[in-house]
Design an enzyme around this catalytic site. Structure first.
Site, mmCIF file in Angstrom:
data_model
loop_
_atom_site.group_PDB
_atom_site.id
_atom_site.type_symbol
_atom_site.label_atom_id
_atom_site.label_comp_id
_atom_site.label_asym_id
_atom_site.label_seq_id
_atom_site.Cartn_x
_atom_site.Cartn_y
_atom_site.Cartn_z
ATOM 1 N N SER A 113 9.140 18.260 23.179
ATOM 2 C CA SER A 113 9.729 19.575 22.952
ATOM 3 C C SER A 113 11.170 19.674 23.432
ATOM 4 O O SER A 113 12.023 18.916 23.017
ATOM 5 C CB SER A 113 8.843 20.621 23.613
ATOM 6 N N HIS A 114 11.406 20.596 24.356
ATOM 7 C CA HIS A 114 12.758 20.878 24.837
ATOM 8 C C HIS A 114 13.184 19.918 25.936
ATOM 9 O O HIS A 114 14.292 20.020 26.447
ATOM 10 C CB HIS A 114 12.783 22.306 25.376
ATOM 11 N N ASP A 277 15.128 24.049 19.547
ATOM 12 C CA ASP A 277 14.917 22.979 20.533
ATOM 13 C C ASP A 277 14.584 21.633 19.893
ATOM 14 O O ASP A 277 14.672 21.479 18.672
ATOM 15 C CB ASP A 277 13.805 23.384 21.505
ATOM 16 N N ASP A 279 11.898 19.930 19.054
ATOM 17 C CA ASP A 279 10.958 19.822 17.935
ATOM 18 C C ASP A 279 10.960 21.054 17.038
ATOM 19 O O ASP A 279 10.094 21.195 16.168
ATOM 20 C CB ASP A 279 9.545 19.536 18.449
ATOM 21 N N ASP A 281 10.420 24.309 17.515
ATOM 22 C CA ASP A 281 9.538 25.481 17.594
ATOM 23 C C ASP A 281 10.131 26.607 18.435
ATOM 24 O O ASP A 281 9.740 27.755 18.289
ATOM 25 C CB ASP A 281 8.116 25.104 18.055
ATOM 26 N N ARG A 282 11.087 26.276 19.294
ATOM 27 C CA ARG A 282 11.697 27.339 20.105
ATOM 28 C C ARG A 282 12.985 27.850 19.460
ATOM 29 O O ARG A 282 13.607 27.130 18.680
ATOM 30 C CB ARG A 282 12.054 26.807 21.497
ATOM 31 N N LYS A 376 4.708 28.140 17.126
ATOM 32 C CA LYS A 376 5.914 28.946 17.123
ATOM 33 C C LYS A 376 6.921 28.259 16.220
ATOM 34 O O LYS A 376 6.821 27.055 15.975
ATOM 35 C CB LYS A 376 6.433 29.153 18.531
HETATM 36 C C1 G16 Z 1 4.804 24.745 25.382
HETATM 37 C C2 G16 Z 1 3.843 25.590 24.639
HETATM 38 C C3 G16 Z 1 4.256 27.036 24.783
HETATM 39 C C4 G16 Z 1 4.347 27.423 26.225
HETATM 40 C C5 G16 Z 1 5.213 26.449 26.971
HETATM 41 C C6 G16 Z 1 5.054 26.710 28.435
HETATM 42 O O1 G16 Z 1 6.064 24.900 24.802
HETATM 43 O O2 G16 Z 1 3.849 25.239 23.280
HETATM 44 O O3 G16 Z 1 3.339 27.811 24.100
HETATM 45 O O4 G16 Z 1 4.907 28.679 26.385
HETATM 46 O O5 G16 Z 1 4.809 25.133 26.722
HETATM 47 O O6 G16 Z 1 5.723 25.789 29.170
HETATM 48 P P1 G16 Z 1 5.507 25.725 30.731
HETATM 49 O O7 G16 Z 1 4.062 25.435 30.975
HETATM 50 O O8 G16 Z 1 6.440 24.657 31.154
HETATM 51 O O9 G16 Z 1 5.921 27.074 31.250
HETATM 52 P P2 G16 Z 1 6.840 23.683 24.160
HETATM 53 O O10 G16 Z 1 7.995 24.299 23.423
HETATM 54 O O11 G16 Z 1 7.241 22.879 25.347
HETATM 55 O O12 G16 Z 1 5.846 23.006 23.270
#
Ligand code: G16
Length: 542
Positions: A113-114, A277, A279, A281-282, A376
């Site tokens: 992800s990010h 971000d 991938d 989704d953000r 998302k």
């Molecule tokens: C992932 C999940 C999100 C969630 C986030 C929380 O985001 O897909 O639904 O809000 O983790 O991250 P943390 O547990 O670090 O607060 P992503 O964009 O990393 O896939």
């Protein structure tokens, strides 16, 4: 070409976190590591035999190599077909769409992800189920259990597939279909938004900057914004995905998307700024000299979604994760539609979306999406904003000011303390847990505690329960502090402190955010003994 059965041992508990398994890339590159997890995924879903999957990732270091391994393992496990994005690329929302569009059994998405990418940075794998959404906790628990007892995995010794070549190939009898990563996703967006209106907006001189952060959204944003909607070339910056995201941190927030923020707060700011971000989704949304918090963005999109053709019939409900501000609840109340508060993690929205209880969902962590996929979707949020801007003929600041006057404003900020020693972070949470009963009625600085609890959730659709989902402290006057440990970090523990303070529409709506939150920040620090982190300020404030 033959199927090889490789003897292996559990390497460590491979516990999928908030969004799949995330580790340092070198951990994933250890012998058998990726293979053990992928075999455990297949085993946890009762085997891959005869099944169809989607596979793709955000293009970070190790993406292409991992995809080849997954394809060979899928073939050796008897899968019938795998659909892969050309070049191994698929944004998370596009992968979710392909799963749904093609009715596959599920999909494997490769991304952290990010988090930054590169051999010394992060990698990740997650499994999405047939509805297109992240595997629910029951399934991830099975995967973890399997990783603890694995003794062998299957892999084909066939040659690599040419991921550059669109069309069908076969690998040990399994069909590999390489597809354009953008085409189907773009077609879906055209069904939801008024592309004609948005095209007219750009034709009228509306200026936008989209920062793809050298990540997977680049090709999507370029094709849609510049290629189809007529935004001038150069609207999308950092639009070519790179293995290490240009050495950056592909997290669309004011800290990591600083170049964009500087432009949006500069003298010649474009009308609208956005970023996505690793991938895809953000998302982050910025107006001229105005950053829109993800919680506010969710609320504004919920209040205005009916202006876009795909949502003209109205919304069934709005769902948000617990740490997200209450701004969207206020919109749901006014619209008299369902309002849901779930634990953090997009997977929790899946049942609500499938059951038609919620149409739009969002999280403070820069995620917004709808029932068009089960993830998302960063670019979706940006296109919905564009559709709303085009319909209302107003700028971001006017829309925000109007929204706050109508609903009041939830000042909001998240303070992150990263890479803490795990025992320090756990002690802070444990001590908070012990105080929950005695906090009520206490005054801390300027704040009076109304209630405190640890968030638990019972899914209203399938009745599944989730506990220990974050500690909430409610203060008089509608302020709140939430404490939670991140499930996506790969180094030590990350403590997230979420601060919120409400003023109604007649109150002071234009105070600087951190100043508006100072009293609740102070109380949160005192109650939790934050000084134990040894930090005098958060590492990241969004
Ligand atoms: C992932 C999940 C999100 C969630 C986030 C929380 O985001 O897909 O639904 O809000 O983790 O991250 P943390 O547990 O670090 O607060 P992503 O964009 O990393 O896939």
């Amino acid at each position: 070409m033959t199927v090889q059965i490789i003897q292996t041992n559990p390497i460590e508990g491979q516990k999928p976190g908030t969004s799949g398994l995330r580790k340092k890339t070198r951990v994933f590159m250890q012998e058998h590591y990726l293979e053990n997890f992928v075999q455990s995924v297949f085993d946890a879903i009762d085997g891959a035999k005869g099944k169809r999957f989607v596979v793709g990732g955000d293009g970070r270091y190790f993406n292409a190599q991992a995809i080849q391994t997954i394809l060979k393992m899928a073939a050796a496990n008897g899968a019938a077909e795998v659909i892969v994005g050309q070049g191994g690329l698929l944004s998370t929302p596009a992968a979710s769409h392909l799963i749904r569009l093609n009715g596959t059994d599920g999909g494997l998405i490769l991304s952290a992800s990010h988090n930054p990418g590169g051999i010394d940075e992060d990698f990740g794998v997650k499994y999405n189920i047939g509805n297109g959404g992240p595997a629910p906790e029951g399934v991830t628990a099975k995967m973890l259990a399997r990783t603890l007892e694995i003794t062998e995995y299957k892999v084909s010794d066939a040659a690599d597939v040419d991921l550059g070549l669109i069309g069908e190939q076969t690998l040990d009898g399994m069909v590999v279909r390489v597809v354009d990563p953008v085409a189907d996703y773009k077609a879906l967006m055209e069904t939801l938004f008024d592309f004609g209106k948005i095209r007219a907006l750009f034709a009228g001189g509306f200026r936008m900057r989209f920062d793809a952060m050298h990540a997977v959204t680049g090709p999507y944003a370029t094709a849609i914004l510049e290629g189809t909607l007529g935004a001038p070339a150069g609207t999308v910056i950092n639009g070519v995905p790179s293995e290490d995201f240009g050495g950056g941190h592909p997290d669309p927030n004011p800290v990591w998307a600083k170049t964009l923020m500087d432009e949006m707060f500069g003298d010649d700011a474009p009308d609208f700024g956005a970023a996505s971000d690793g991938d895809g989704d953000r998302n982050m949304v910025v107006g001229k000299q105005l950053y829109v918090t993800p919680s506010d963005s969710l609320a504004v999109l919920a209040a205005n979604a009916h202006l876009a053709p795909g949502y003209a019939r109205g919304l069934a409900g709005v769902a948000r994760s617990m740490p997200t501000s209450a701004a969207s609840d206020r919109v749901a109340a006014k619209l008299d539609i369902g309002s849901f508060e779930t634990p953090t993690g997009w997977k929790f929205f899946g049942t609500l979306l499938d059951a038609g209880k919620a149409t739009i969902c969002g999280e403070e962590s820069a995620g917004t999406g709808s029932d068009h996929v089960r993830e998302k979707d960063g670019l979706w949020a940006v296109l919905l904003w564009l559709n709303v801007l085009a319909e209302r003929g107003q700028g971001v600041s006017e829309i925000m000011a109007d929204h706050w006057k109508t609903f009041g404003r939830d000042y909001y900020s998240r303070h992150d303390y990263e890479a803490l020693p795990v025992d320090v972070a756990n002690d802070i949470m444990d001590d908070l847990r012990e105080q929950l009963d005695v906090l009520r009625g206490q005054n801390v600085g300027e704040m009076a505690v109304l209630a405190a609890d640890e968030f638990s959730y019972v899914d209203p659709v399938d009745g599944s329960e989730s506990h220990k989902q974050g500690i909430r402290i409610f203060f008089e006057g509608g302020s709140r502090a939430v404490f939670r440990l991140s499930g996506t970090g790969t180094e030590g523990a990350t403590l997230r402190v979420y601060l919120q303070s409400y003023v109604d529409g007649a109150g002071d709506l234009f105070v600087e955010t951190q100043a508006a939150l100072e009293d609740v920040r102070y109380a949160a620090a005192e109650i939790s003994g934050l000084a134990r982190t040894g930090r005098d300020a958060p590492d990241v404030m969004t």
